[in-house]
Structure formats: structure tokens, C-alpha cells
Design a protein around this motif. Structure first.
Motif, mmCIF file in Angstrom:
data_model
loop_
_atom_site.group_PDB
_atom_site.id
_atom_site.type_symbol
_atom_site.label_atom_id
_atom_site.label_comp_id
_atom_site.label_asym_id
_atom_site.label_seq_id
_atom_site.Cartn_x
_atom_site.Cartn_y
_atom_site.Cartn_z
ATOM 1 N N PHE A 23 36.811 54.628 -9.600
ATOM 2 C CA PHE A 23 35.500 54.814 -8.998
ATOM 3 C C PHE A 23 34.624 55.635 -9.926
ATOM 4 N N SER A 24 33.355 55.271 -9.975
ATOM 5 C CA SER A 24 32.396 56.001 -10.800
ATOM 6 C C SER A 24 31.767 57.158 -10.042
ATOM 7 N N PHE A 25 31.650 57.003 -8.738
ATOM 8 C CA PHE A 25 30.990 57.997 -7.901
ATOM 9 C C PHE A 25 31.567 57.930 -6.499
ATOM 10 N N VAL A 26 31.841 59.096 -5.910
ATOM 11 C CA VAL A 26 32.340 59.169 -4.539
ATOM 12 C C VAL A 26 31.593 60.273 -3.801
ATOM 13 N N THR A 27 31.049 59.957 -2.627
ATOM 14 C CA THR A 27 30.464 60.972 -1.764
ATOM 15 C C THR A 27 31.190 60.941 -0.429
ATOM 16 N N ALA A 28 31.453 62.129 0.125
ATOM 17 C CA ALA A 28 32.218 62.254 1.366
ATOM 18 C C ALA A 28 31.460 63.152 2.329
ATOM 19 N N HIS A 29 31.472 62.779 3.621
ATOM 20 C CA HIS A 29 30.758 63.561 4.634
ATOM 21 C C HIS A 29 31.675 63.720 5.839
ATOM 22 N N ALA A 30 31.911 65.002 6.225
ATOM 23 C CA ALA A 30 33.019 65.321 7.099
ATOM 24 C C ALA A 30 32.628 66.216 8.259
ATOM 25 N N ASN A 31 33.315 66.041 9.376
ATOM 26 C CA ASN A 31 33.281 67.021 10.449
ATOM 27 C C ASN A 31 33.672 68.376 9.871
ATOM 28 N N CYS A 32 32.976 69.440 10.247
ATOM 29 C CA CYS A 32 33.230 70.747 9.632
ATOM 30 C C CYS A 32 34.633 71.262 9.909
ATOM 31 N N PHE A 33 35.332 70.706 10.902
ATOM 32 C CA PHE A 33 36.691 71.144 11.206
ATOM 33 C C PHE A 33 37.750 70.181 10.671
ATOM 34 N N ALA A 34 37.328 69.160 9.942
ATOM 35 C CA ALA A 34 38.284 68.218 9.342
ATOM 36 C C ALA A 34 38.910 68.829 8.096
ATOM 37 N N ASP A 35 40.040 68.290 7.697
ATOM 38 C CA ASP A 35 40.729 68.725 6.479
ATOM 39 C C ASP A 35 40.051 68.057 5.284
ATOM 40 N N THR A 36 39.420 68.854 4.427
ATOM 41 C CA THR A 36 38.723 68.304 3.262
ATOM 42 C C THR A 36 39.420 68.677 1.955
ATOM 43 N N VAL A 37 40.712 68.975 2.044
ATOM 44 C CA VAL A 37 41.500 69.228 0.834
ATOM 45 C C VAL A 37 41.958 67.886 0.276
ATOM 46 N N LEU A 38 41.721 67.650 -1.008
ATOM 47 C CA LEU A 38 42.094 66.394 -1.650
ATOM 48 C C LEU A 38 43.438 66.566 -2.343
ATOM 49 N N ARG A 39 44.442 65.870 -1.858
ATOM 50 C CA ARG A 39 45.795 66.030 -2.390
ATOM 51 C C ARG A 39 46.204 64.892 -3.326
ATOM 52 N N LYS A 40 45.642 63.707 -3.095
ATOM 53 C CA LYS A 40 46.015 62.554 -3.912
ATOM 54 C C LYS A 40 44.742 61.891 -4.416
ATOM 55 N N ALA A 41 44.628 61.795 -5.720
ATOM 56 C CA ALA A 41 43.440 61.175 -6.316
ATOM 57 C C ALA A 41 43.802 59.789 -6.831
ATOM 58 N N HIS A 42 43.151 58.787 -6.327
ATOM 59 C CA HIS A 42 43.420 57.410 -6.738
ATOM 60 C C HIS A 42 42.191 56.867 -7.452
ATOM 61 N N GLY A 43 42.129 57.092 -8.738
ATOM 62 C CA GLY A 43 41.015 56.575 -9.517
ATOM 63 C C GLY A 43 39.693 57.250 -9.212
ATOM 64 N N LEU A 44 39.742 58.527 -8.753
ATOM 65 C CA LEU A 44 38.512 59.237 -8.433
ATOM 66 C C LEU A 44 37.903 59.871 -9.671
#
Length: 381
Positions: A23-44
Motif C-alpha cells: 500500500f502507498s497510503f493508509v488512513t485509519a479512523h477509530a472509536n477512541c476506545f478501540a485498540d489502535t496498536v498495530l502488531r502486524k504490518a502487511h505491506g503498509l
């Protein structure tokens, strides 16, 4: 160019649902209480553009209470993301984040086609200035302020490696395919107008020499009531959603365009805290909207974005949408209709919509502005 959108309970789940990159670009938008820790990167890419969004986000498959992600594959384009804290001030942070984003895109000294921005609420006008210090005022800046679920300050921005509770994240886009955008509200002016006679930052004190809240409550027919005597400050964000204050910025033909400011907190003194800055001497107009107009507006803005760039004659790759969190809370039970309207306008192309506490966009003849209760859409050809 290929675009994908996906959602999940956590950021990691949503990213895995995208499938493999690169991926060339990734944007993410999350509930403030969701887990936003990135543990596995697949072509990011090295950094993602992340921001919290009121009660989740939406994609072409519906609303999620967790995390939604939007990913672009574009080997011929260039993209970069930078994040900075407000330690040295919002304007300086926006400048640093923009420079870091250009550096990551390997495009230092160049002007992107578009800037995508998310910042924690309160200083968005300074954020826009800081970005323009790098890109100039001719480059469109589109985005939305980080949001939480109850206006309690649980919002933040993140880049996949860390987060800032007071900061800004900026992405620069140099896509290989054409893009187009629109920025609008779903409100109409009433005949109630007045002049701002006293203001302190985002606290509106007086309208026409009278306590601002007294005037505003009367204008709304007390749909937004006065604060009872002896009470502390009261949140009026929900009650005022259908009754924002507008400032005429320009006219398209004979039709005036209003930039909106959302009253957030009322005080017994008559002062009103706003989600946008109003200036002393400005004329303000009471605006009014309906739940149905807010449901239908997202699809109309998506259609306008396609038409503006003449991208309505064939399929598109995808779209990014900003939909005011206050509007979303007013039509929460009708979000499936909102999604259906956007899907119809976009031909069911992948899209991501964030629910924000402030919206930044570009106006014809008025440049980049920060407003409230607005909707924007970026369409990728």
C-alpha cells in the motif's frame, strides 16, 4: 490505482481485512476506545494516518463501532505522512508534520495535489495556517478533527507507532490519477442575524451588545434553552446541532455560502463556547437543518465531488469522506440510509467516512477554512 476499505474491532483486525499490500497510503479512523496498536504490518507504508472518530466510522459496507481503514495502491504516485505534538505550538506542529510528510514522500520542496489532515480539537485555524506555511494557500487542505464519544477529551491522533493526545497528523498526496472534492453543509439560513460584539477566542460573549446565549436561545425559540440560574456550564452540543451559527464567506452566483460554527457549551453568564473561532465584528446568521437533510446531504456532496472533477462518467477508484460527528449523533439511527446514499453516488466504490468534531475544507474564492457541521468528500479517479 487500486483502493480498498475495510473495518474491524481493532486496527490490527481492520488492516488484516485489507489483505496484502503493498500500500502507498493508509488512513485509519477509530472509536477512541478501540485498540489502535498495530502488531502486524502487511505491506503498509512506514506510517499510517490515524485519528479517532465519534463512535466509530463508516465504509461502503456500513458503520463500524471499531476501526475503519482506507488503503491506496499507487506505484506511480507519491504519499507521505507526518505527525507532531503541540509542544511548540499548533502552527509550528502543523508545519513540522507537513515537512515530515513531504520528506517521507521524497517530495521536499514540491506542492502536493492535496493535503489530508487530522488534529485534536481547539486550534484548527492555526493548523491550517501551519500547513499553508509550507504548501502555500493554493493547495487544498481537507480533513477533520479527532473526536471521541462524549466530548470528554478522549480523542487523539496516531501513526501506527504512537499517538498524540494534543497534536496533528498530516498526509501529502501526489496521486497518479485525478482527484476531485467538495465541502458543504446541509443547513439553510434563517432571518435571524446579528453582529458579534464581544468574543474571546472561541468563547462568544455578546451578540448585538447582549449576552450571546440570551440572543441565541431566543433565536431558536428556546429549542436550545438558557442555563438555569445557579447551574454550572451545560453542554448544548446535541440541542444546537440543528441550529448552528453561520458566517457568509462568499457567494456562488446569487447563492450565499455559509461557514458554520457549532455552539458547544452554554454558561449562566450568557457566554457560549464554540467549536470554531468567530471574530468580533462578524455578522452571524442562525442556520437551521433537519434530520432528513443531514441524511441526504452526504450522498449529494459525494455526487458534487464527482461532478466537480468530471469523474461522474465512469467508475471511480474510491473516496474519503468527512461527516460531522454532531450531525452523525443527530441521525445515528439513519446511518444505513447515509451509507446507501453515498454508495449510490459513488457507484458502490470503496469509501471511508470519519465522524469528526470539526471539518476542514476548501471553498471557491475563500481558500482553506475550518468549520463545523460540514461534510466533505474526496473522490479518486
Amino acid at each position: 490505482m487500486r483502493i480498498r476499505a475495510a473495518s474491524g474491532v481493532s486496527l490490527n483486525d481492520a488492516v488484516l481485512a485489507l489483505g496484502d499490500g503493498p500500500f502507498s497510503f493508509v488512513t485509519a479512523h477509530a472509536n477512541c476506545f478501540a485498540d489502535t496498536v498495530l502488531r502486524k504490518a502487511h505491506g503498509l507504508p512506514d506510517f499510517i494516518h490515524g485519528s479517532t472518530s465519534c463512535l466509530g466510522a463508516m465504509t461502503d459496507t456500513g458503520k463500524t463501532d471499531g476501526v475503519a481503514v482506507f488503503a491506496i495502491e499507487d506505484a506511480q504516485g507519491a504519499y507521505g505522512t507526518g505527525m507532531a505534538s503541540f509542544d511548540t505550538g499548533p502552527r509550528a506542529a502543523a508545519t513540522a508534520a507537513t515537512q515530515n510528510a513531504l520528506r517521507q514522500a521524497d517530495r521536499l520542496g514540491e506542492q502536493p495535489e492535496l493535503v489530508w489532515v487530522s488534529a485534536t480539537p481547539g486550534t484548527e485555524e492555526e493548523i491550517v495556517q501551519g500547513i499553508e506555511d509550507v504548501t502555500g494557500s493554493d493547495i487544498p487542505i481537507i480533513g477533520g478533527s479527532a473526536a471521541d464519544n462524549s466530548v470528554s477529551g478522549d480523542w487523539y491522533v496516531f501513526d501506527g507507532k504512537g499517538r498524540e493526545t494534543e497534536g496533528v497528523i498530516v498526509s501529502v498526496l501526489f496521486p497518479s490519477r485525478p482527484i476531485s472534492f467538495a465541502y458543504q453543509s446541509g443547513y439553510s439560513p434563517t432571518d435571524k442575524t446579528g453582529r458579534v460584539t464581544s468574543v474571546d477566542g472561541r468563547t462568544l460573549k455578546e451578540i448585538d451588545g447582549k449576552p450571546a446565549m440570551d440572543v441565541y436561545a431566543e433565536w431558536t425559540g428556546y429549542e436550545v434553552p438558557l442555563v438555569p440560574k445557579g447551574s454550572g456550564p451545560e453542554a448544548i452540543l446535541s440541542a444546537s446541532t440543528l441550529w448552528p451559527l453561520g458566517r457568509e464567506i462568499n457567494q456562488l452566483g446569487q447563492v450565499p455560502f455559509f461557514l458554520l460554527a457549532h455552539p458547544a457549551v452554554a454558561h449562566e453568564s450568557g457566554e457560549m463556547e464554540m467549536f470554531a473561532t468567530v471574530e468580533e465584528g462578524e455578522e452571524i446568521t442562525l442556520m437551521h437543518g433537519t434530520k432528513q437533510s443531514l441524511v441526504e446531504r452526504a450522498g449529494r456532496v459525494a455526487s458534487l465531488a464527482r461532478e466537480t472533477g468530471r469523474l461522474n462518467e465512469g467508475p471511480i477508484a474510491g473516496a474519503l469522506m468527512i461527516y460531522c460527528g454532531g450531525c452523525m449523533l443527530s441521525v445515528q439511527d439513519s446511518i444505513p440510509e447515509v451509507v446507501n446514499g453515498v454508495n449510490t453516488a459513488l457507484g458502490s466504490a470503496p469509501f471511508l467516512g470519519a465522524f469528526t468534531f470539526g471539518e476542514q475544507g476548501t471553498l471557491i474564492k475563500a481558500g482553506n477554512r475550518h468549520g463545523n457541521l460540514m461534510i466533505s468528500c474526496i473522490v479518486f479517479g
